[in-house]
Each structure stands twice: as structure tokens, then as C-alpha cells.
Design an enzyme around this catalytic site. Structure first.
Site, short mmCIF file in Angstrom:
data_model
loop_
_atom_site.label_atom_id
_atom_site.label_comp_id
_atom_site.label_asym_id
_atom_site.label_seq_id
_atom_site.Cartn_x
_atom_site.Cartn_y
_atom_site.Cartn_z
N GLU A 118 0.82 -1.21 0.00
CA GLU A 118 0.00 0.00 0.00
C GLU A 118 0.86 1.26 0.00
O GLU A 118 0.53 2.25 -0.67
CB GLU A 118 -0.93 0.01 1.21
CG GLU A 118 -1.98 -1.09 1.21
CD GLU A 118 -3.07 -0.88 0.16
OE1 GLU A 118 -3.09 0.18 -0.49
OE2 GLU A 118 -3.91 -1.78 0.01
N ARG A 122 0.61 3.89 -3.17
CA ARG A 122 0.01 5.18 -2.83
C ARG A 122 1.06 6.27 -2.65
O ARG A 122 1.00 7.32 -3.29
CB ARG A 122 -0.84 5.05 -1.56
CG ARG A 122 -1.99 4.07 -1.67
CD ARG A 122 -2.94 4.19 -0.51
NE ARG A 122 -3.82 3.03 -0.41
CZ ARG A 122 -5.05 3.05 0.08
NH1 ARG A 122 -5.57 4.19 0.50
NH2 ARG A 122 -5.78 1.95 0.17
N ASP A 245 -5.51 -9.47 -8.65
CA ASP A 245 -5.87 -8.53 -9.70
C ASP A 245 -4.72 -7.75 -10.33
O ASP A 245 -4.43 -7.88 -11.53
CB ASP A 245 -6.95 -7.56 -9.20
CG ASP A 245 -6.67 -6.97 -7.82
OD1 ASP A 245 -5.57 -7.18 -7.28
OD2 ASP A 245 -7.55 -6.26 -7.28
N GLU A 361 -12.64 1.02 -9.99
CA GLU A 361 -12.28 0.13 -11.11
C GLU A 361 -13.26 0.17 -12.28
O GLU A 361 -12.85 0.14 -13.44
CB GLU A 361 -12.11 -1.31 -10.59
CG GLU A 361 -10.81 -1.56 -9.87
CD GLU A 361 -10.78 -1.04 -8.44
OE1 GLU A 361 -9.70 -1.05 -7.81
OE2 GLU A 361 -11.85 -0.62 -7.94
N THR A 445 -1.45 1.27 -10.39
CA THR A 445 -2.73 0.73 -9.93
C THR A 445 -3.47 1.69 -9.00
O THR A 445 -4.63 1.46 -8.69
CB THR A 445 -2.52 -0.64 -9.25
OG1 THR A 445 -3.76 -1.33 -9.19
CG2 THR A 445 -1.91 -0.49 -7.86
#
Length: 457
Positions: A118, A122, A245, A361, A445
């Protein structure tokens, strides 16, 4: 035929994918400009709530109007995640103030364990994108400091990274990981290598991606969980959803960003296997469910908000036909209640996880399909998504997650990704195409645009 099935089929077959009758059938240039400005205004509403009630903290609790942090000390998650969205939207004053907050207040010299994956997507991604968009060297300096502190996460026998790493000591811990967390790192670390001239970041992140790929089954499928010390699978369910994913996403995007032929060589059999084994045709609609990675035996029929990234990835990689069909299923799932659930059993026509944490998404895929096909139906679709999003998620102080889409009860949570991704993809869908040039950037992503090698500013 059940009411749920009848509704689903009607939505799948509806011309223009089910827009309200009173709305114009086509979103023309004037309507697109209006919607882009409305998206920008709603982004500012959410950002304004953060500034008023949570400034200097990781995130805003939009119902209680209180700040919250991920860990004992703030890492400025929301400001770092939101910065490049401000730049893309042309919000120069907000971007300048945010950049100053980050450059003067953000420090990674903290004795605390953080979630490696994360923080990479981010914070590292946001700092690198912010630097490339603004030229502010302070952001690159912060990114390099963060990268150095995170590198010990890769110090395992398999070179698959620990789940957590201490920012001060470098001690890693947490061995129960997955393909997404191990394989969704190369865009960020690779960009850091290109910008600093230090290849160690690229090498370690690529090794983790390759090690994940090497553990695929003879069917070219990966499972859901593995142990980073032993390298053995602990859950062999294969699908395109949570914990897998973005592994698929980065196989393709690392090829696009870095022209790394190894990534293309891994992507080709991987996407072919996913499309062969995971896809399922039900009542004329295309869905993706779950199988056992070694045998291909069907084990589940769930599709949800996270899976909805896949139509965009298919379109981006050139498979427009399958992208269109799967996007129609995603949109039908959204329209069952006016907001998509976290998970839906498409054979039983039953919601299996009713929450909606403001995920981007489906909007991401709508944008990719519009940009790559020019088909106006996707802007019409996007308008419906945006209007539902505002209707059900807007609060006095920002935007709130939905606890249950069948009741639309709101939850006191506004993740930073709503400002990094959801609003950005809505804006890009309605803004002029030149707002972001897909030939020059690749979005990570978390929707942070990273410049391709050799691309002009």
C-alpha cells in the site's frame, strides 16, 4: 425466470447500456465539458472536507467529520494520493499548497511497521508522479528516502517481499502474501531507478514479479496466497479479484512503461490462461469467476468491484471484444441497485458482499474503453455511474463509503484512493483526450501517471 435474472438480462441488452430516459442519448462536447467541471467541483468538495477536518492526517472520516491515520503517526496518505489529480485537473493553487504540506511536513523517519504494497502504490507512486508532473525536486528526494527504507522488505529467502516493513529499522515481517502484493511494485520501483540512476530498485521489484510468475501452475494460473519464506502456495484459488488482480495489470503495464520484453513474455501466457480458465458465459453474459489453479476446476462464480478493472486492462492490451462484453456485465451489476457491490454471485444472482468502499475500477474500465474505441456509449455509461456515485455517496463533508448497497446506508470512511483514482478517472472520461496522453504515461494501480522512458514532458 427470477426478477433478478430478468433485470440483469434487460440491463445487458438495453441500448446505450441503460441511461435514464430523460437524459440525452449522447454525451456531446458541451455535456462532457459540463460533466468534467462537475467532477472537478465534487473533487474539491471532498478535498475541502479533508482540509477542514483532517488536514495533516492520512484521511477524513466523512460522517463524523474527524481525522484518522493508518498508523501511530500520519504519512499524509490523502495529500500524496490526491496531488497529481489536482495537477491533472488544473487546480494549480490547491496543488501548490498540497505540495508544500508534503515537502515540509512528510517524514518517513518513523519507528513503525507499514504495509509495503500500500505504501508503494500510494505514497511512492504519488511522490514520483507528483515529481514528474511538477518538477519539484523535494518530492523526488522524499521518494528516494522512502524507497531506501522499503528495500529491506525484499530480504527473504525467495525474494518475495514481506507484507510489512519498519520504516526506521528495515525489519520485515508478515509472510502470508499474494501475487498482487508481490507483483504490483515494478512500475514504482522501476521509475525510481530510472530517475535516480540506481538499478537496485528495478532489480528487486522485477525479481519479485518473476518469482511470482515462476510459481504459476502448468495451466499458467497463479493462486491467491503464498508464504514468502517457503514460496509455497497456501491458497490455490485462481481468479482476477482481490490479492491477484493487479499482478495481471503490472505484467502488461511494465511492458508498456519500460519496454521490458520479459514482462511481455510473462503477460502473454498469463492473460491467455486467465481468459481460458476463468471466463464463464452465463445467459449470454461474460463473467470471470474462480477455479483451482492446478486443475482448472470451477470453484466459484463471484465477480465484484475489484474484478471490474479487467475490462479496462483487456481494452488497453488490445482485446476490445472481450472488454466490451465484460464491461457490460460490470455495468449490469452496478445497475442492480444503483451502486456496485463488493462481490456478486452471477449464477445465483445474489450479492455476497454488499459494501462499496468508493472503488474506482468500473470507472477506470469505462475510461479505457472510451479512449481506445471512441464509442460514445461509454461516456453515457460514465454519466450514469457519476450521477449514482454523487447521489448515494456525497456527504456534507466529503464522500462516504456505502455499508450496504441494498439499503445505501453510508459508512464513515473516505479512502485516499477516491481522490487519487475515482475522481481522476471520472474527470479523464469527460475531459479532452489530450488531458492525459496514454502514449506518454502509464498509470499505476493507484492511478498515478508515470512517464514512459523517452516521453517528452
Amino acid at each position: 425466470m427470477s426478477k433478478a435474472r430478468a433485470l440483469l438480462l434487460s440491463l445487458l441488452l438495453m441500448p446505450m447500456l441503460g441511461v435514464a430516459a430523460e437524459k440525452p442519448a449522447v454525451v456531446d462536447d458541451a455535456e462532457s465539458a459540463r460533466l468534467a467541471n462537475q467532477v472537478k467541483a465534487e473533487f474539491l468538495h471532498a478535498w475541502g472536507g479533508y482540509k477542514q477536518y483532517a488536514w495533516g492526517h492520512d484521511a477524513l472520516k466523512p460522517l463524523s467529520k474527524a481525522p484518522q491515520d493508518w498508523y501511530a503517526q500520519s504519512l499524509l496518505m490523502t495529500p500524496v494520493d490526491a496531488l497529481d489529480t489536482m495537477v491533472v485537473m488544473g487546480l494549480d493553487d490547491e496543488a501548490k499548497d498540497t505540495r508544500e504540506l508534503i515537502a515540509t511536513k512528510l517524514s518517513f523517519d518513523k519507528d513503525m511497521d507499514v504495509k509495503h504494497f500500500e505504501v508503494v502504490i500510494r505514497l511512492l507512486g504519488g511522490l514520483l508522479s507528483g515529481y514528474q508532473l511538477t518538477g519539484d525536486e523535494r518530492l523526488l528526494k522524499l521518494a528516494e528516502d522512502l524507497g531506501k527504507r522499503l528495500l529491506p522488505a525484499f530480504d527473504t529467502p525467495t525474494r518475495l517481499p514481506y507484507v510489512n516493513v519498519n520504516l526506521r529499522t528495515g525489519k520485515g515481517q508478515g509472510v502470508d502474501s499474494n501475487p498482487a502484493e508481490a507483483g504490483t511494485l515494478l512500475l514504482e520501483y522501476g521509475t525510481l531507478s530510472k530517475l535516480t540512476g540506481n538499478p537496485v530498485y528495478y532489480d528487486k521489484a522485477k525479481r519479485a514479479l518473476v518469482e511470482t510468475y515462476k510459481r504459476r501452475s502448468k495451466l499458467d494460473l497463479v493462486g491467491e496466497r503464498f508464504d514468502v519464506v517457503t514460496g509455497k502456495w497456501t491458497n490455490t484459488s485462481s481468479h482476477i479479484g482481490a490479492r491477484i488482480d493487479s499482478y495481471y495489470e503490472y505484467l502488461w503495464k511494465c511492458w508498456k512503461l519500460f519496454d521490458d520484453k520479459d514482462c511481455l513474455a510473462m503477460w502473454t501466457p498469463s492473460v491467455a490462461a486467465a481468459n481460458r480458465w476463468l471466463a464463464e458465459d452465463v445467459d449470454g453474459a461474460l463473467w470471470f469467476g474462480q477455479v483451482e489453479m492446478r486443475t482448472g476446476k470451477r470453484t466459484g462464480h463471484e465477480y465484484g468491484a475489484l474484478d471490474a478493472f479487467y475490462p479496462g486492462l483487456l481494452a488497453y492490451s488490445g482485446d476490445i471484444d472481450h472488454a466490451r462484453r465484460l464491461q457490460a456485465s460490470s455495468f449490469a451489476m452496478w445497475n442492480l441497485h444503483g451502486i456496485e457491490p463488493e462481490a456478486y454471485d452471477y449464477r445465483k444472482h445474489a450479492i455476497t458482499a454488499p459494501g462499496y468502499p468508493l472503488r474506482p475500477e468500473i470507472v477506470e474500465s469505462t475510461w479505457y474503453l472510451y479512449r481506445l474505441t471512441g464509442d460514445p456509449q461509454y461516456r453515457v455509461m460514465g454519466r450514469k455511474l457519476f450521477e449514482d456515485f454523487v447521489r448515494h455517496c456525497r456527504t456534507e463533508a466529503g464522500y462516504a463509503a456505502i455499508d450496504d448497497v441494498t439499503t445505501m446506508k453510508q459508512a464513515d470512511d473516505m479512502e485516499s484512493f477516491v481522490l487519487a483514482e475515482t475522481f481522476k478517472y471520472f474527470y479523464l472520461l469527460f475531459a479532452p483526450p489530450e488531458t492525459l496522453d496514454l502514449d506518454k504515461v502509464v498509470l499505476n494501480t493507484e492511478a498515478h501517471p508515470l512517464r514512459r522512458a523517452g516521453a517528452a514532458k
